[in-house]
Write an enzyme that holds these catalytic residues in place. Sequence first.
Site, PDB file in Angstrom:
ATOM      1  CG  ASP A 180      56.405  -8.183  33.580  1.00  0.00           C
ATOM      2  OD1 ASP A 180      56.352  -9.382  33.265  1.00  0.00           O
ATOM      3  OD2 ASP A 180      57.401  -7.468  33.366  1.00  0.00           O
TER       4      ASP A 180
ATOM      5  CB  SER B 285      58.433  -9.263  30.450  1.00  0.00           C
ATOM      6  OG  SER B 285      58.870  -8.080  31.062  1.00  0.00           O
TER       7      SER B 285
END
Length: 274
Positions: free
Chosen positions: A157, A41
């Site tokens: 993610d 991320s």
Amino acid sequence: MSDKKIGLALGSGAARGIAHIGVLQVLEKEGIPVDMIAGTSAGAVVGALYARGLTPGRLKTLATELRWLRLAPLVDLVLPRTGLIGGKKIEDWFKSLIGNRVSFSELNIPFACVATDIMTGEEVVVDEGLVIDGVRASISIPGIFTVVKRDDRYLVDGGLVNPVPASILKKMGADYIIAVNVLPDITKRDRGHWIDQNKTRGSKEPNVFHILMQSVYIGTHSLTKSCLKNADIAIKPRVAHIGPADFQLAEDCIIQGKLAAQEAIPKIKKHLSA
């Protein structure tokens, strides 16, 4: 200093991930080489840019320029399908920094990023093909960004499965792993301080971005502890007072990253000289 291959794991954390820049500043200043990077991320964004050759100074400049007014042009809202933001404008911004079609093999430092197969819950490590594709998948916060399709998988993610990807560095061949965790322990968070800060900003309740991010953090709290067991040392910037959407606090994030890294340097040097 040492012939050990040093790996750097940069964790997820949205705006808190800016603290990674402060860590990089200290590692360079202290002559600690980084031989490979794994990022999730926010850590994937910083890691990819650094692996491409952007200096910590350049990264700091980019980060401190971030404000919601400057971020607004990067938000391309779409009709709700798999997320609110299409991500095309962010992709274009990222390409302007590293190049239009840069592959993982062209980076200065070996780099890998982590995403999650939203259909199976499996970890997906992206370390080949175009860098932007891997980073875009790794930052796709569920509900905020649209999913990324890659090899018949739908990716979101990586923080859902591997928020601090130290384990990836083991597979990449690292002998010594430095992990940077910017996810605060939400069970010990100074709630009063958070409320005071939000009153100062004139906010009475958390926004949707904060709520979605906190939902991810709550779900991965125990997982983060498990991830850190794969590291030889964990650097933990004190960023609990900074919200996941507080990009305007970039300078504070970087300072906290530097302070935490400086605390860890004696132990890192001791380990590397052993």
